[in-house]
Design an enzyme around this catalytic site. Structure first.
Site, PDB file in Angstrom:
ATOM      1  N   HIS A   1     -16.561   8.031 -33.534  1.00  0.00           N
ATOM      2  CA  HIS A   1     -15.622   7.629 -32.472  1.00  0.00           C
ATOM      3  C   HIS A   1     -14.191   7.921 -32.871  1.00  0.00           C
ATOM      4  CE1 HIS A   1     -13.560   5.111 -29.882  1.00  0.00           C
ATOM      5  NE2 HIS A   1     -14.436   4.663 -29.224  1.00  0.00           N
TER       6      HIS A   1
ATOM      7  N   ARG B   1      -7.219   3.776 -24.698  1.00  0.00           N
ATOM      8  CA  ARG B   1      -6.785   5.080 -23.940  1.00  0.00           C
ATOM      9  C   ARG B   1      -6.909   4.968 -22.392  1.00  0.00           C
ATOM     10  NH1 ARG B   1     -10.157   8.757 -26.601  1.00  0.00           N
ATOM     11  NH2 ARG B   1     -11.118   7.049 -27.635  1.00  0.00           N
TER      12      ARG B   1
END
Ligand code: FAD
Length: 656
Positions: free
Chosen positions: A257, A277
């Protein structure tokens, strides 16, 4: 013959995360007497940690969404290596599974007009993740547990016993899947007959006899040093399946990740959800540059914004602008961050900056990302409503796993064995999109429970029998760490002192992190295999003191077998795949090769006892085989533009 308690069930589900609980509910509802066994406390599975949401094409926020678009995104994210039938079923069934959760009591965040709200995530064309703040996994597990309790209450009314049809064994670990032998049953041998387990608190051994076993044990992250995964993720289910004779599929694909915490060291690897995000967080290097615009690969060029202005406009007007590259699939973002740090443009603690503070007012950040706010405030003394976070890649998820039949979740080659959730391979291809795990757990958990129950009910040759010899062997294997003091009596290992399981674990994690991590090289992976061979030999002498009552050193000594097996699978498959695709990046083979799209790598155990590997360590325990993937069905291929397919499919596939 050892004396261990035995209980008879129709279906045993190993694991009480989202996949295991959904499987257990389905099996019980189909009439199977079902046992669930988990090594943590009930309700404490890894699924609880899931933050961002569950992907389902409900079209609540953008009516353009549907299962076909979700299918397309999933295949793109997985670089077309996904078992396409799984991706199809997943995209079609995920909305029903989310609705079903609400009928069982879950309460997702809402849109202004009262529908289930959906948020943006990397690789998803439309806002698609149903969520409960950034604590979606908690709500999912709470709801499934509540459903289990309500089924137990029904059973109490009917039978007088809450646990007559559905029982949970918590803090108990399975160390072996048992199979019947010709001598024990008279039927064709090799069918699943149950599981061998120990109770972590008392150390007591017991056997759950059942013709159907569903493995739902999650991932493998604890083989790596920097990981977002919890202590349970020691690859047990992967190893149990291998040891039972089932193959593992495409184990080279491990997801790093892009955003884990990098500071302070004690919390390195803890996840920073992609929702940051999705909600507008931007990635910047030490020069203040929003660097992701430099890292949009050709296959995604037309779908992502070319400038910061366009990317910013997309948040307000997604129909007329393209999404910012911070929302590229995870493998792309992780590699980009890695490259920036390597080029000397990293943050002070070896990551990059992730900033959401300029995008939303402080109170909105605290409401939409409450866990992130507290995580940074308490662990790093950073206020994310006012300053940037420092983030870097962390081992997060394994796309490889037990090879299963797409429709039934049956493990290949072992009658009675099923697998669902993170432990099953194929669904996500070479890279999973965020949010697609929680939906995967529900879709395939349900299917595994259904088919496990049907298989148990339909046994024509009678129930398989548990073989005492297997039970004795499993008990002896589990007790070995207590006799490591004596050590082997002969051979090169004779007279050597016992090994500390914690030291072995640390060396394993360092090896996998340094040599089979985010960027891979041939010589390093060969070195890793050498080191794994050495660790495997030493692990046979892993010794513990004390007794069987809650003894974490003993538990770790037993888990080491699984981590070493799974790590060897990852390293061997990663060495074999001479291309870069999704979660597998080779510095020496940097491009994605269309020929490799047609190839799966299957790992099988060649040396079930480990004896050969002990005498000839380099040879290892795992054999690799290549397998040609099934051609993608034409009506599914028709969902893509030809120009796009040309980037992924081999020449012959296009022709066909
Ligand atoms: P788990 O939930 O891990 O359950 C495994 C179970 O198996 C546990 O009960 C464990 O005790 C048991 N077990 C293991 N070994 C044994 C054994 N030998 N014997 C008995 N029991 C055993 N995905 C998303 O889709 N959306 C997200 O927002 C998201 N956020 C995430 C955030 C974090 C921090 C992390 C780490 C992951 C996130 N993921 C997310 C991924 C997702 O949470 C996992 O892939 C998923 O929860 C795995 O579920 P599972 O049911 O397969 O396994």
């Amino acid at each position: 013959m050892s004396v261990v308690d035995r209980q008879e069930w129709d279906v045993v589900v190993v694991g009480a995360g989202g996949a295991g609980l959904r499987a257990a509910i389905e099996a019980r509802e189909r009439g199977a007497r079902t046992a669930v066994i988990c090594k943590s406390l009930f309700g404490k599975a890894h699924t609880v940690m899931a933050e961002g949401g569950i992907a389902a094409a409900m079209g609540n926020v953008n009516a353009g969404d549907n299962w076909q678009v979700h299918f397309r995104d999933t295949m793109r994210g997985g670089k077309f290596l996904n078992q396409w039938r799984m991706a199809e079923l997943h995209a079609q069934e995920a909305p029903d599974r989310v609705w079903e959760l609400e009928t069982w009591g879950a309460l997702f965040d809402r849109t202004k007009d009262g529908r289930i709200s959906q948020r943006n995530f990397g690789g998803h064309e439309y806002p698609r993740l149903a969520h409960v703040g950034d604590r979606t996994g908690l709500e999912l597990i709470r709801t499934l547990q509540q459903k289990i309790v309500s089924l137990q209450q029904e059973d109490k009314k009917e039978t007088g016993d809450y646990e007559s049809r559905l029982k949970v064994f918590q803090e108990c670990t399975v160390t072996r899947v048992l199979k019947d032998t010709a001598s024990a049953s008279g039927a064709a041998p090799g069918r699943v007959s149950g599981v061998f387990c120990y109770d972590r608190e008392s150390g007591r051994f017991f056997v759950l006899e059942a013709p159907s076993v569903v493995i739902a044990t999650g991932g493998i992250g604890k083989s790596f040093k920097v990981t977002s995964n919890s202590w349970e993720y020691t690859g047990d289910g992967h190893a149990l399946a291998l040891l039972a004779g089932a193959p593992l599929l495409n184990m080279e694909f491990v997801q790093f990740h892009p955003t884990g915490m990098v500071w302070p060291p004690s919390v390195k690897g803890i996840l920073v959800t992609e929702s940051v995000r999705g909600d507008g967080g931007v990635l910047q290097n030490s020069e203040g540059k929003r660097f992701m615009f430099d890292y949009i690969p050709d296959v995604f060029k037309e779908k992502y914004a070319e400038s910061e202005e366009e990317g910013d406009r997309w948040y307000e007007d997604p129909d007329n602008n393209r999404r910012p590259p911070e929302l590229l699939p995870r493998d792309e973002v992780a590699r980009a961050i890695n490259a920036e740090v390597k080029a000397g443009r990293g943050s002070p603690h070896g990551g990059v900056f992730l900033d959401v503070s300029n995008r939303m007012p402080a109170e909105v950040i605290r409401r939409r990302l409450p866990s992130m706010y507290h995580q940074f405030k308490e662990l790093a003394d950073v206020d994310i409503t006012a300053e940037a976070m420092e983030v870097g890649p962390t081992c997060h998820y394994v796309m490889g796993g037990i090879a299963v039949e797409s429709d039934t979740a049956a493990a290949r080659g072992v009658p009675g064995l099923f697998a669902a959730g993170e432990v099953a391979g194929g669904m996500h291809g070479s890279n999973r999109l965020g949010g697609n795990s929680l939906s995967d757990l529900l879709v395939f958990g349900r299917r595994a429970g259904l088919h496990a129950a049907q298989y148990a009910a339909g046994l024509a040759e009678g129930r398989p029998a548990v073989d005492d010899v297997e039970v004795d062997a499993a008990a002896a294997e589990a007790l070995r760490p207590f006799s490591a003091e004596e050590g082997p009596q002969a051979g090169a290992e004779a007279g050597r002192p016992p090994e500390n399981p914690y030291t072995l674990h640390q060396e394993l994690q360092q090896t996998m992190n340094d040599l089979v991590g985010i960027i891979r090289r041939e010589a390093e992976m060969e070195a890793a295999l050498q080191k794994l061979a050495e660790l495997r030999v030493r692990a046979r002498r892993a010794g513990v003191e004390g007794h069987r009552q809650f003894n974490p050193g003993w538990h770790l000594a037993l888990d080491l077998r699984n981590m070493l097996l799974v790590s060897e699978c990852v390293a061997r498959a990663a060495l074999e795949r001479t291309e870069s695709r999704g979660g597998h990046t080779r510095e020496d083979h940097p491009t994605m090769e269309r020929e490799w799209r047609r190839l799966n790598l299957l790992c099988r155990l060649t040396d079930p006892t480990g004896e050969l590997a002990a005498t000839d360590p380099v040879r290892g325990q795992i054999r690799l085989a290549r397998e040609t993937t099934e051609p993608i069905r034409p009506d599914l291929l028709a969902l893509f533009e030809k120009e796009e397919l040309v980037k992924y499919l081999a020449e012959e596939e296009l022709y066909e």
